[in-house]
Design a protein around this motif. Structure first.
Motif, PDB file in Angstrom:
ATOM      1  N   ARG A  30      47.508  35.191  58.631  1.00 39.70           N
ATOM      2  CA  ARG A  30      46.500  35.530  57.992  1.00 39.70           C
ATOM      3  C   ARG A  30      46.244  35.491  56.448  1.00 39.70           C
ATOM      4  NH1 ARG A  30      44.649  40.646  60.739  1.00 39.70           N
ATOM      5  NH2 ARG A  30      45.768  40.699  62.780  1.00 39.70           N
ATOM      6  N   MET A  31      47.318  34.738  55.869  1.00 42.67           N
ATOM      7  CA  MET A  31      46.984  34.564  54.385  1.00 42.67           C
ATOM      8  C   MET A  31      47.943  33.433  53.975  1.00 42.67           C
ATOM      9  SD  MET A  31      49.144  37.401  52.159  1.00 42.67           S
ATOM     10  CE  MET A  31      49.065  38.625  53.162  1.00 42.67           C
ATOM     11  N   ARG A  32      47.366  32.657  52.819  1.00 42.84           N
ATOM     12  CA  ARG A  32      48.138  31.697  52.062  1.00 42.84           C
ATOM     13  C   ARG A  32      48.479  32.289  50.637  1.00 42.84           C
ATOM     14  NH1 ARG A  32      45.047  27.299  50.871  1.00 42.84           N
ATOM     15  NH2 ARG A  32      46.756  25.962  50.516  1.00 42.84           N
ATOM     16  N   VAL A  33      49.530  31.945  50.055  1.00 43.76           N
ATOM     17  CA  VAL A  33      50.090  32.662  48.929  1.00 43.76           C
ATOM     18  C   VAL A  33      50.443  31.378  47.995  1.00 43.76           C
ATOM     19  CG1 VAL A  33      50.555  34.591  49.803  1.00 43.76           C
ATOM     20  CG2 VAL A  33      52.429  32.944  49.563  1.00 43.76           C
ATOM     21  N   ALA A  34      50.320  31.827  46.568  1.00 45.83           N
ATOM     22  CA  ALA A  34      50.871  30.959  45.434  1.00 45.83           C
ATOM     23  C   ALA A  34      51.926  31.968  44.493  1.00 45.83           C
ATOM     24  CB  ALA A  34      50.073  30.128  44.788  1.00 45.83           C
ATOM     25  N   HIS A  35      52.772  31.456  43.771  1.00 45.48           N
ATOM     26  CA  HIS A  35      53.452  32.363  42.914  1.00 45.48           C
ATOM     27  C   HIS A  35      53.601  31.702  41.537  1.00 45.48           C
ATOM     28  CE1 HIS A  35      54.869  33.956  46.926  1.00 45.48           C
ATOM     29  NE2 HIS A  35      54.477  35.076  46.344  1.00 45.48           N
ATOM     30  N   LEU A  36      53.594  32.515  40.722  1.00 46.35           N
ATOM     31  CA  LEU A  36      53.705  32.210  39.152  1.00 46.35           C
ATOM     32  C   LEU A  36      54.444  33.501  38.666  1.00 46.35           C
ATOM     33  CD1 LEU A  36      50.409  32.290  37.204  1.00 46.35           C
ATOM     34  CD2 LEU A  36      50.177  32.448  39.909  1.00 46.35           C
ATOM     35  N   LYS A  37      54.805  33.139  37.175  1.00 52.16           N
ATOM     36  CA  LYS A  37      55.158  34.074  36.492  1.00 52.16           C
ATOM     37  C   LYS A  37      54.339  34.317  35.170  1.00 52.16           C
ATOM     38  CE  LYS A  37      60.217  33.817  37.461  1.00 52.16           C
ATOM     39  NZ  LYS A  37      61.471  33.689  36.905  1.00 52.16           N
ATOM     40  N   ASP A  38      54.073  35.583  34.523  1.00 53.62           N
ATOM     41  CA  ASP A  38      53.460  35.581  33.072  1.00 53.62           C
ATOM     42  C   ASP A  38      54.376  35.505  32.156  1.00 53.62           C
ATOM     43  OD1 ASP A  38      54.972  38.061  32.761  1.00 53.62           O
ATOM     44  OD2 ASP A  38      53.418  39.275  33.043  1.00 53.62           O
ATOM     45  N   PRO A  39      54.226  35.253  30.848  1.00 53.69           N
ATOM     46  CA  PRO A  39      55.176  34.768  29.824  1.00 53.69           C
ATOM     47  C   PRO A  39      56.468  35.972  29.839  1.00 53.69           C
ATOM     48  CG  PRO A  39      52.884  34.960  28.866  1.00 53.69           C
ATOM     49  CD  PRO A  39      52.837  35.368  30.289  1.00 53.69           C
ATOM     50  N   GLU A  40      56.285  37.218  30.395  1.00 55.05           N
ATOM     51  CA  GLU A  40      57.559  38.203  30.308  1.00 55.05           C
ATOM     52  C   GLU A  40      58.362  37.915  31.557  1.00 55.05           C
ATOM     53  OE1 GLU A  40      58.218  40.730  27.885  1.00 55.05           O
ATOM     54  OE2 GLU A  40      56.916  39.716  26.881  1.00 55.05           O
ATOM     55  N   GLY A  41      58.079  37.060  32.434  1.00 58.17           N
ATOM     56  CA  GLY A  41      58.573  36.992  33.717  1.00 58.17           C
ATOM     57  C   GLY A  41      58.391  37.704  34.705  1.00 58.17           C
ATOM     58  N   ASN A  42      56.955  38.452  34.550  1.00 59.16           N
ATOM     59  CA  ASN A  42      56.673  39.218  35.836  1.00 59.16           C
ATOM     60  C   ASN A  42      55.987  38.171  36.714  1.00 59.16           C
ATOM     61  OD1 ASN A  42      56.849  41.920  34.912  1.00 59.16           O
ATOM     62  ND2 ASN A  42      55.521  41.296  33.268  1.00 59.16           N
ATOM     63  N   MET A  43      56.302  38.484  38.211  1.00 58.11           N
ATOM     64  CA  MET A  43      55.857  37.826  39.233  1.00 58.11           C
ATOM     65  C   MET A  43      54.505  38.049  39.565  1.00 58.11           C
ATOM     66  SD  MET A  43      58.430  35.578  39.981  1.00 58.11           S
ATOM     67  CE  MET A  43      57.826  35.091  41.276  1.00 58.11           C
ATOM     68  N   VAL A  44      53.685  37.094  39.734  1.00 51.99           N
ATOM     69  CA  VAL A  44      52.189  37.279  40.130  1.00 51.99           C
ATOM     70  C   VAL A  44      51.900  36.438  41.611  1.00 51.99           C
ATOM     71  CG1 VAL A  44      49.817  36.730  39.690  1.00 51.99           C
ATOM     72  CG2 VAL A  44      51.333  37.220  37.753  1.00 51.99           C
ATOM     73  N   GLU A  45      51.616  36.875  42.518  1.00 51.73           N
ATOM     74  CA  GLU A  45      51.139  36.542  43.832  1.00 51.73           C
ATOM     75  C   GLU A  45      49.787  36.453  43.881  1.00 51.73           C
ATOM     76  OE1 GLU A  45      53.453  37.272  47.628  1.00 51.73           O
ATOM     77  OE2 GLU A  45      51.190  38.215  48.129  1.00 51.73           O
ATOM     78  N   LEU A  46      48.994  35.098  44.151  1.00 53.53           N
ATOM     79  CA  LEU A  46      47.740  35.026  44.502  1.00 53.53           C
ATOM     80  C   LEU A  46      47.605  35.027  46.160  1.00 53.53           C
ATOM     81  CD1 LEU A  46      47.184  32.073  41.986  1.00 53.53           C
ATOM     82  CD2 LEU A  46      46.876  34.653  41.647  1.00 53.53           C
ATOM     83  N   GLN A  47      46.690  35.451  46.704  1.00 52.92           N
ATOM     84  CA  GLN A  47      46.653  35.461  48.085  1.00 52.92           C
ATOM     85  C   GLN A  47      45.169  34.957  48.497  1.00 52.92           C
ATOM     86  OE1 GLN A  47      46.919  39.591  49.315  1.00 52.92           O
ATOM     87  NE2 GLN A  47      49.138  39.536  49.333  1.00 52.92           N
ATOM     88  N   GLU A  48      45.219  34.223  49.350  1.00 55.08           N
ATOM     89  CA  GLU A  48      43.880  34.024  49.986  1.00 55.08           C
ATOM     90  C   GLU A  48      43.864  34.464  51.438  1.00 55.08           C
ATOM     91  OE1 GLU A  48      41.046  29.936  51.048  1.00 55.08           O
ATOM     92  OE2 GLU A  48      43.230  29.811  50.493  1.00 55.08           O
ATOM     93  N   TRP A  49      43.095  35.137  51.763  1.00 58.31           N
ATOM     94  CA  TRP A  49      43.199  35.899  53.192  1.00 58.31           C
ATOM     95  C   TRP A  49      42.424  34.897  54.357  1.00 58.31           C
ATOM     96  CZ3 TRP A  49      41.827  41.758  52.028  1.00 58.31           C
ATOM     97  CH2 TRP A  49      43.027  42.385  51.472  1.00 58.31           C
ATOM     98  N   LEU A  50      43.139  34.338  55.403  1.00 54.51           N
ATOM     99  CA  LEU A  50      42.510  33.612  56.042  1.00 54.51           C
ATOM    100  C   LEU A  50      41.839  34.394  57.340  1.00 54.51           C
ATOM    101  CD1 LEU A  50      45.284  31.216  56.209  1.00 54.51           C
ATOM    102  CD2 LEU A  50      43.462  30.849  54.959  1.00 54.51           C
ATOM    103  N   LEU A  51      42.239  35.485  57.925  1.00 58.72           N
ATOM    104  CA  LEU A  51      41.664  36.081  58.845  1.00 58.72           C
ATOM    105  C   LEU A  51      41.805  37.539  58.545  1.00 58.72           C
ATOM    106  CD1 LEU A  51      43.811  34.643  61.894  1.00 58.72           C
ATOM    107  CD2 LEU A  51      41.514  34.000  61.318  1.00 58.72           C
ATOM    108  N   LEU A  52      40.612  38.301  58.600  1.00 60.53           N
ATOM    109  CA  LEU A  52      40.573  39.651  58.249  1.00 60.53           C
ATOM    110  C   LEU A  52      40.823  40.452  59.632  1.00 60.53           C
ATOM    111  CD1 LEU A  52      37.011  39.610  56.299  1.00 60.53           C
ATOM    112  CD2 LEU A  52      39.594  39.642  55.343  1.00 60.53           C
ATOM    113  N   ARG A  53      41.228  41.614  59.329  1.00 57.40           N
ATOM    114  CA  ARG A  53      41.720  42.670  60.137  1.00 57.40           C
ATOM    115  C   ARG A  53      40.491  43.019  61.016  1.00 57.40           C
ATOM    116  NH1 ARG A  53      46.607  46.171  59.247  1.00 57.40           N
ATOM    117  NH2 ARG A  53      48.146  44.765  58.295  1.00 57.40           N
ATOM    118  N   THR A  54      40.347  42.916  62.403  1.00 56.03           N
ATOM    119  CA  THR A  54      39.358  43.457  63.136  1.00 56.03           C
ATOM    120  C   THR A  54      39.518  44.880  63.865  1.00 56.03           C
ATOM    121  OG1 THR A  54      40.079  42.366  65.215  1.00 56.03           O
ATOM    122  CG2 THR A  54      38.741  41.242  63.728  1.00 56.03           C
TER     123      THR A  54
END
Length: 130
Positions: free
Chosen positions: A106-130
């Protein structure tokens, strides 16, 4: 009850401000680039991400005065086109640590960190729930 924001406690406020405003492209509420507080809003939705100077909060809650260790948070942002967004933020200085890659069917993701080391996840939803 309504979720108003996720607040991240940071020690280098200006670097984090630039990351959320200039790299991720979120809209700052007041333009307080030096802190001690700023809320950022995405282009859609009502919840936001806020930055709070850790030293200021330690004046209220002394146990926050120590150095942060480990991964304490994961900020998740949904985008329409993960590949295009990763390329865009990469051109503005972000370093993607993982992805874009499938996480589930249902989704693709990418991960990165901000300058303080907090994790950020980017999500692209491929299929929506029905």
């Amino acid at each position: 009850m309504e979720l108003a924001q996720i607040r991240l406690l940071v020690t280098d406020f200006p670097a984090c401000y630039r990351f959320y405003a200039e790299v991720l492209g979120l809209t700052p509420q007041s333009g307080a680039a030096e802190g001690p507080y700023e809320k950022f809003s995405p282009h859609a939705g009502s919840a936001g991400i806020a930055l709070q100077d850790r030293a200021m909060m330690a004046g209220v809650l002394p146990e926050l005065g120590g150095a942060a260790t480990g991964h304490r948070s994961l900020v998740v942002l949904r985008v329409d086109d993960l590949d295009a967004y990763c390329a865009e933020i990469g051109s503005r200085g972000a370093t993607v640590l993982h992805g874009p890659a499938p996480m589930t069917e249902r989704m693709r993701v990418a991960h990165l960190k901000d300058p303080e080391g907090n994790m950020v996840e980017l999500q692209e939803w491929l299929l929506l729930r029905t």
